[in-house]
Enzyme design. Structure first.
Site, PDB file in Angstrom:
ATOM      1  N   GLY A  10       0.826  -1.219   0.000  1.00 27.36           N
ATOM      2  CA  GLY A  10       0.000   0.000   0.000  1.00 27.36           C
ATOM      3  C   GLY A  10       0.853   1.259   0.000  1.00 27.36           C
ATOM      4  O   GLY A  10       0.479   2.277   0.590  1.00 27.36           O
ATOM      5  N   GLY A  13      -0.067   5.306  -1.015  1.00 26.58           N
ATOM      6  CA  GLY A  13      -1.038   6.115  -0.286  1.00 26.58           C
ATOM      7  C   GLY A  13      -0.429   7.315   0.403  1.00 26.58           C
ATOM      8  O   GLY A  13       0.773   7.599   0.271  1.00 26.58           O
ATOM      9  N   LEU A  15       0.293   7.862   3.526  1.00 24.80           N
ATOM     10  CA  LEU A  15       1.382   7.540   4.455  1.00 24.80           C
ATOM     11  C   LEU A  15       2.562   6.889   3.736  1.00 24.80           C
ATOM     12  O   LEU A  15       3.720   7.279   3.928  1.00 24.80           O
ATOM     13  CB  LEU A  15       0.851   6.600   5.554  1.00 24.80           C
ATOM     14  CG  LEU A  15       1.859   6.131   6.587  1.00 24.80           C
ATOM     15  CD1 LEU A  15       2.420   7.290   7.390  1.00 24.80           C
ATOM     16  CD2 LEU A  15       1.211   5.122   7.536  1.00 24.80           C
ATOM     17  N   TYR A 146     -14.978   0.232   8.567  1.00 22.45           N
ATOM     18  CA  TYR A 146     -13.524   0.449   8.696  1.00 22.45           C
ATOM     19  C   TYR A 146     -13.075   0.181  10.134  1.00 22.45           C
ATOM     20  O   TYR A 146     -12.102  -0.544  10.374  1.00 22.45           O
ATOM     21  CB  TYR A 146     -13.223   1.885   8.286  1.00 22.45           C
ATOM     22  CG  TYR A 146     -11.787   2.343   8.479  1.00 22.45           C
ATOM     23  CD1 TYR A 146     -10.735   1.769   7.779  1.00 22.45           C
ATOM     24  CD2 TYR A 146     -11.492   3.398   9.340  1.00 22.45           C
ATOM     25  CE1 TYR A 146      -9.431   2.219   7.940  1.00 22.45           C
ATOM     26  CE2 TYR A 146     -10.192   3.860   9.506  1.00 22.45           C
ATOM     27  CZ  TYR A 146      -9.164   3.262   8.804  1.00 22.45           C
ATOM     28  OH  TYR A 146      -7.877   3.719   8.973  1.00 22.45           O
TER      29      TYR A 146
END
Ligand code: NAD
Ligand code: SER
Length: 316
Positions: A10, A13, A15, A146
């Site tokens: 990931g 993204g 971050l 989430y």
């Protein structure tokens, strides 16, 4: 330079784009493999190795790990709060099945993965959680998909630590504020969007109401906190689910006031949407004493310093 080989999932993204840059500064460009389902857009990701990798494809993930033999894994692939409400099935798959794939592959890698990092979120809290100064150990009754997935992940992290001795570490990030990569579909995104709109259009319409307080953190603090947690002696880590971590707490009205003080007048309007309900279920502020005591966490950026730096750097 420390000899580590690092796999980041990931990585494209909000971050990952910045964390990969920091990891490459510490460990060397070639030592950090950035992966994502998306193609890399940021130049900082293109400065070193990048591969397309879907964390739902366990076989592909396993092959990368057997080839790379990472000593550390940073698992950042996730579907954030607002995006998750739009597609709960995808959020469940990526946030839970994807995480399980990472845990299983790390646990059974032929060469030991020394440390795994997988962030959690303030979304694990819910309407019955004490809202102000939310403690490390308290009621967790998330009402968002989430938050539910992140809570499952926290329990799984603890389980893999207890049962397989996997050195896994995590932080319950508050809303992250940054200017290098746009956020990927969260509820705290207003605190980033506002800067882009103010510097370009001198107007912003907030999707949260004026008095919605949320815990927040500026990206340099989040990066430093993450690296400090990962550097800490294992014996100092008393929390294997995820640490509360915070730097500041403010409402959209307070943020607008500080921006006006530093930037000058702009038009601020409010049009709360479905994200208001999500924000209303989250804490106003966090107690991060455990992180301060265990591994010396201390934030550097408060509201004034964060606004100053964001106004200086947000692309015009
Ligand atoms: P983001 O949405 O900006 O990035 C997530 C990345 O995951 C994206 O690049 C996306 O393409 C990738 N991804 C999605 N599905 C994937 C899959 N199946 N395989 C591989 N990659 C996939 O999120 P972020 O802000 O960078 O968040 C990173 C981590 O930090 C997440 O675990 C998130 O829950 C957590 N977190 C972030 C914040 C925040 O304010 N940004 C706050 C709390 C927690
Ligand atoms: N910033 C994140 C979100 O709003 C919190 O995890 O989804």
């Amino acid at each position: 330079m420390k000899k580590e080989t690092i796999l980041v999932t990931g990585a494209c993204g909000q971050l990952g784009t910045e964390l990969v840059g920091e990891l490459r500064k510490i460990y060397g460009e070639g030592q950090v493999l950035a992966t994502d389902v998306m193609d890399p857009k940021s130049p900082s990701l293109q400065s070193g190795p990048f591969e397309k990798l879907d964390v739902l494809n366990k076989q592909a993930l396993g092959e990368v790990v057997e080839r790379l033999k990472p000593t550390q894994m940073y698992h950042l692939a996730a579907i954030l709060s607002a995006a998750a409400e739009r597609n709960p099935t995808l959020a469940w798959d990526v946030n839970i099945a994807g995480f399980m794939n990472v845990l299983d592959v790390a646990k059974s890698a032929s060469q030991k993965v020394h440390k795994v990092y997988a962030p959690s979120s303030i979304a694990v809290f819910g309407p019955n959680t004490p809202r102000v100064g939310t403690p490390q150990n308290t009621i967790t009754d998330p009402t968002t998909v989430y938050g539910i997935t992140k809570l499952v992940d926290e329990r799984l992290a603890d389980y893999y630590f207890l049962n397989y001795n996997l050195d896994i570490r995590s932080i319950r990030y508050p809303g992250l504020i940054s200017y290098k990569t746009p956020p990927g579909g969260g509820t705290t995104d207003y605190a980033v969007d506002i800067f882009y709109k103010v510097v370009k259009e001198k107007a912003y319409t907030s999707f949260l109401g004026p008095d919605t307080a949320l815990p927040m953190m500026y990206m340099p603090d989040a990066l430093r906190g993450t690296l400090e947690l990962m550097d800490a002696e294992a014996s100092k880590i008393s929390v294997r689910s995820a640490y509360n971590l915070t730097a500041m707490s403010f409402t959209p009205a307070q943020l607008a006031e500080e921006i006006k003080k530093q930037f000058g007048e702009f038009e601020m309007n409010y049009a709360p949407d479905f994200r208001q309900q999500i924000a209303d279920s989250w804490p106003d502020s966090l107690d991060d004493t455990q992180a301060r005591e265990d591994w010396g966490w201390k934030p550097s950026f408060g509201l004034t310093e964060m606004v100053e730096d964001m106004l200086k750097n947000t692309p015009r």
